[in-house]
Design an enzyme around this catalytic site. Structure first.
Site, PDB file in Angstrom:
ATOM      1  N   ASP A  99       9.766 -29.238 -30.095  1.00 38.32           N
ATOM      2  CA  ASP A  99      10.249 -28.557 -28.888  1.00 38.32           C
ATOM      3  C   ASP A  99       9.265 -28.841 -27.761  1.00 38.32           C
ATOM      4  OD1 ASP A  99      12.401 -26.443 -28.021  1.00 38.32           O
ATOM      5  OD2 ASP A  99      10.544 -25.932 -26.995  1.00 38.32           O
ATOM      6  N   TYR A 143       8.658 -22.534 -17.359  1.00 38.64           N
ATOM      7  CA  TYR A 143       8.543 -21.539 -18.437  1.00 38.64           C
ATOM      8  C   TYR A 143       7.244 -20.751 -18.339  1.00 38.64           C
ATOM      9  CZ  TYR A 143      12.691 -23.320 -20.801  1.00 38.64           C
ATOM     10  OH  TYR A 143      13.977 -23.666 -21.111  1.00 38.64           O
ATOM     11  N   ARG A 188      19.479 -33.160 -28.588  1.00 38.98           N
ATOM     12  CA  ARG A 188      19.712 -32.014 -29.482  1.00 38.98           C
ATOM     13  C   ARG A 188      20.635 -32.359 -30.648  1.00 38.98           C
ATOM     14  NH1 ARG A 188      18.496 -26.797 -27.349  1.00 38.98           N
ATOM     15  NH2 ARG A 188      16.677 -27.077 -26.023  1.00 38.98           N
ATOM     16  N   ARG A 213      21.374 -26.745 -34.456  1.00 37.45           N
ATOM     17  CA  ARG A 213      22.280 -25.737 -35.001  1.00 37.45           C
ATOM     18  C   ARG A 213      23.714 -26.184 -35.213  1.00 37.45           C
ATOM     19  NH1 ARG A 213      20.486 -21.137 -30.931  1.00 37.45           N
ATOM     20  NH2 ARG A 213      20.239 -23.019 -29.703  1.00 37.45           N
ATOM     21  N   ARG A 228      16.533 -24.438 -42.242  1.00 37.84           N
ATOM     22  CA  ARG A 228      15.780 -23.596 -41.314  1.00 37.84           C
ATOM     23  C   ARG A 228      15.790 -22.106 -41.692  1.00 37.84           C
ATOM     24  NH1 ARG A 228      15.022 -23.559 -36.112  1.00 37.84           N
ATOM     25  NH2 ARG A 228      14.331 -21.492 -36.702  1.00 37.84           N
TER      26      ARG A 228
HETATM   27  O1  CP3 Z   1      17.554 -33.095 -31.600  1.00 35.67           O
HETATM   28  C1  CP3 Z   1      16.749 -33.002 -30.667  1.00 35.67           C
HETATM   29  O2  CP3 Z   1      17.085 -33.189 -29.482  1.00 35.67           O
HETATM   30  C2  CP3 Z   1      15.294 -32.704 -30.951  1.00 35.67           C
HETATM   31  C3  CP3 Z   1      14.939 -31.357 -30.860  1.00 35.67           C
HETATM   32  C4  CP3 Z   1      14.695 -30.623 -29.554  1.00 35.67           C
HETATM   33  C5  CP3 Z   1      14.581 -29.219 -29.555  1.00 35.67           C
HETATM   34  N1  CP3 Z   1      14.220 -28.818 -28.306  1.00 35.67           N
HETATM   35  C6  CP3 Z   1      14.775 -28.353 -30.726  1.00 35.67           C
HETATM   36  C7  CP3 Z   1      15.171 -26.950 -30.520  1.00 35.67           C
HETATM   37  C8  CP3 Z   1      14.459 -31.061 -28.257  1.00 35.67           C
HETATM   38  C9  CP3 Z   1      14.500 -32.469 -27.695  1.00 35.67           C
HETATM   39  C10 CP3 Z   1      14.155 -29.904 -27.483  1.00 35.67           C
HETATM   40  C11 CP3 Z   1      13.780 -29.981 -26.065  1.00 35.67           C
HETATM   41  C12 CP3 Z   1      13.854 -28.758 -25.254  1.00 35.67           C
HETATM   42  N2  CP3 Z   1      13.471 -27.472 -25.570  1.00 35.67           N
HETATM   43  C13 CP3 Z   1      14.265 -28.759 -23.902  1.00 35.67           C
HETATM   44  C14 CP3 Z   1      14.682 -29.977 -23.133  1.00 35.67           C
HETATM   45  C15 CP3 Z   1      16.069 -30.385 -23.507  1.00 35.67           C
HETATM   46  C16 CP3 Z   1      17.152 -29.559 -22.894  1.00 35.67           C
HETATM   47  O3  CP3 Z   1      17.970 -29.040 -23.651  1.00 35.67           O
HETATM   48  O4  CP3 Z   1      17.183 -29.450 -21.656  1.00 35.67           O
HETATM   49  C17 CP3 Z   1      14.177 -27.451 -23.429  1.00 35.67           C
HETATM   50  C18 CP3 Z   1      14.542 -26.968 -22.046  1.00 35.67           C
HETATM   51  C19 CP3 Z   1      13.665 -26.642 -24.489  1.00 35.67           C
HETATM   52  C20 CP3 Z   1      13.372 -25.187 -24.466  1.00 35.67           C
HETATM   53  C21 CP3 Z   1      14.188 -24.505 -25.499  1.00 35.67           C
HETATM   54  N3  CP3 Z   1      13.853 -24.455 -26.844  1.00 35.67           N
HETATM   55  C22 CP3 Z   1      15.462 -23.899 -25.353  1.00 35.67           C
HETATM   56  C23 CP3 Z   1      16.202 -23.741 -24.041  1.00 35.67           C
HETATM   57  C24 CP3 Z   1      15.879 -23.478 -26.631  1.00 35.67           C
HETATM   58  C25 CP3 Z   1      17.197 -22.843 -27.022  1.00 35.67           C
HETATM   59  C26 CP3 Z   1      17.128 -21.367 -27.193  1.00 35.67           C
HETATM   60  C27 CP3 Z   1      18.342 -20.891 -27.967  1.00 35.67           C
HETATM   61  O5  CP3 Z   1      18.160 -20.325 -29.040  1.00 35.67           O
HETATM   62  O6  CP3 Z   1      19.470 -21.088 -27.485  1.00 35.67           O
HETATM   63  C28 CP3 Z   1      14.854 -23.835 -27.532  1.00 35.67           C
HETATM   64  C29 CP3 Z   1      14.869 -23.636 -28.988  1.00 35.67           C
HETATM   65  C30 CP3 Z   1      15.222 -24.852 -29.765  1.00 35.67           C
HETATM   66  N4  CP3 Z   1      14.628 -26.069 -29.623  1.00 35.67           N
HETATM   67  C31 CP3 Z   1      16.185 -24.932 -30.798  1.00 35.67           C
HETATM   68  C32 CP3 Z   1      16.152 -26.246 -31.282  1.00 35.67           C
HETATM   69  C33 CP3 Z   1      16.953 -26.841 -32.398  1.00 35.67           C
HETATM   70  C34 CP3 Z   1      17.064 -23.796 -31.279  1.00 35.67           C
HETATM   71  C35 CP3 Z   1      16.262 -22.873 -32.119  1.00 35.67           C
HETATM   72  C36 CP3 Z   1      16.719 -22.779 -33.564  1.00 35.67           C
HETATM   73  O7  CP3 Z   1      17.435 -23.657 -34.091  1.00 35.67           O
HETATM   74  O8  CP3 Z   1      16.293 -21.808 -34.204  1.00 35.67           O
END
Ligand code: CP3
Length: 355
Positions: free
Chosen positions: A87, A162, A38, A42, A51
């Site tokens: 994602d 999910y 990640r 953000r 974004r």
């Molecule tokens: O920098 C990186 O690591 C690459 C980007 C990345 C994202 N999601 C972007 C994202 C990666 C590798 C993921 C993987 C992901 N997504 C996982 C596995 C990694 C982990 O953290 O365990 C999981 C479980 C998800 C599912 C998911 N997507 C979650 C739990 C969330 C967060 C929800 C929130 O708002 O708190 C997302 C959304 C997400 N994926 C965001 C990002 C940058 C945030 C949304 C945004 O910025 O608008």
């Protein structure tokens, strides 16, 4: 095969001699490589800016935006690898699953998958479904030069959690009800997801990703015997499907202290470790022949510089003598992390481990 890989007999690629890929291959490194799960997201003001007004899943389909966001942490922190901005639910969206990512919540599925009729809605993923991924990776590898790009996907269990729950879940009760109550349907669901995941990783590798990580974020909810019986075959199928490319395969989950050996056994070259198990103990659990990745608690970055440095020192000491070590956090960067703390951490690991 893309020019970015180096299977046996192929000429070396631009990223082949990077510290990150050397550590994955358990070869001597000039310094311990660092990247953060990640790292694009953000915590960075430049991410929030680009974004603005673009929904998360839409941003994943725009190659120029994906390229910019993926490069941001490489420019700012000097990390040793980029991770492709996307994602884990992107391939599911691409095959028509009615899901969205709700800000502050996570992936939400309109109609959960709980019956055999529901399973029939999960069709194969073709490269055309995610043509924007190959396009973005083409742009990215041109910009990244010698810096490796990590592709990734969600593992079958975490994707299933999910899909079956319909959204994020603390106890995974519907998922476990299906797993224990209808083992055949569960096995078929995981096998379907393994095929989708393998197809998605192949697209990324063939477009030029230098390594791949399989995120099984929530699999720590399972006991080892259940993991081995009900989940490992599907994850192993994913690793096996991409073995021939010769790119390192990383396997990561949270709360997986009791599963570390099995995560390696599933077919990984590198096992990701969260902060609950020290790396020397993790190495004993994983056994020889694998590199480890981890494992600073992301919450430590909210403490003083001195505290962060002390914890970093503990991790590097525990990593002494590992066959290969990639420094990372034990889970993703928390959104309110101070970006400078991450930049300092990269510098600190590089300085302390320079050989
Ligand atoms: O920098 C990186 O690591 C690459 C980007 C990345 C994202 N999601 C972007 C994202 C990666 C590798 C993921 C993987 C992901 N997504 C996982 C596995 C990694 C982990 O953290 O365990 C999981 C479980 C998800 C599912 C998911 N997507 C979650 C739990 C969330 C967060 C929800 C929130 O708002 O708190 C997302 C959304 C997400 N994926 C965001 C990002 C940058 C945030 C949304 C945004 O910025 O608008």
């Amino acid at each position: 095969m893309s020019a970015n890989q180096n299977p046996a007999g192929q000429p070396p690629t631009a990223t082949y001699d990077s510290a990150f890929l050397k550590a994955c291959r358990r070869e001597p490194v000039p310094h311990t490589p660092v990247w953060f799960m990640r790292q694009a997201g953000r915590s960075l003001p430049e991410y929030r800016k680009v974004r603005e007004g673009v929904p998360m899943l839409e941003s994943c389909t725009r190659p120029e935006l994906v390229t910019e966001i993926t490069l941001q942490p490489v420019r700012r922190h000097g990390v040793d690898a980029a991770i492709y901005f996307s994602d884990i639910v992107v391939p599911l969206k691409a095959i028509g699953v009615d899901l969205d990512i709700k800000p502050g919540v996570g992936p939400v599925v309109e109609r959960p998958i709980r019956t055999r009729a529901d399973l029939a809605r999960l069709r194969d993923l073709t490269p055309e479904d995610v043509s924007y991924v190959a396009e973005a990776i083409g742009l990215l590898t041109a910009e990244l030069g010698e810096t490796p790009l990590i592709g990734f996907a969600g593992a079958p269990f975490t994707l299933a959690s999910y899909l079956v729950e319909g959204g994020p879940s603390r106890n995974h009760e519907h998922t476990k009800a299906l797993m224990y109550g209808d083992p055949q349907l569960w096995a078929d669901l995981l096998d379907r997801l393994a095929e989708i995941t393998a197809a998605f990783l192949k697209v990324q590798i063939e477009a030029g990703a230098s390594a791949v990580q399989l995120f099984d974020s929530w699999v720590g909810a399972l006991a080892p015997a259940d993991y081995r019986r009900s989940v490992m075959p599907a994850s192993a199928k994913v690793f096996e499907a991409v073995a021939g490319y010769g790119v390192p395969r990383i396997h990561f989950g949270v709360g997986t202290g009791e599963l570390l050996g099995l995560l390696g056994e599933a077919g990984a070259d590198v096992v990701g470790v969260d902060w609950r198990v020290p790396l020397d103990e993790a190495a004993r659990r994983v056994g020889p022949g694998k590199a480890l990745q981890g494992n600073l608690d992301p919450a430590v970055l909210f403490s003083s510089r001195e505290a962060v440095e002390a914890k970093t020192g503990e991790i590097l000491a525990a990593a002494e003598g590992l066959e290969g070590h990639i420094f990372n956090l034990g889970h993703g960067v928390l959104p309110s992390t101070e970006p400078d703390a991450l930049t300092r951490l990269v510098e600190d690991v590089h300085t302390r481990t320079a050989r």
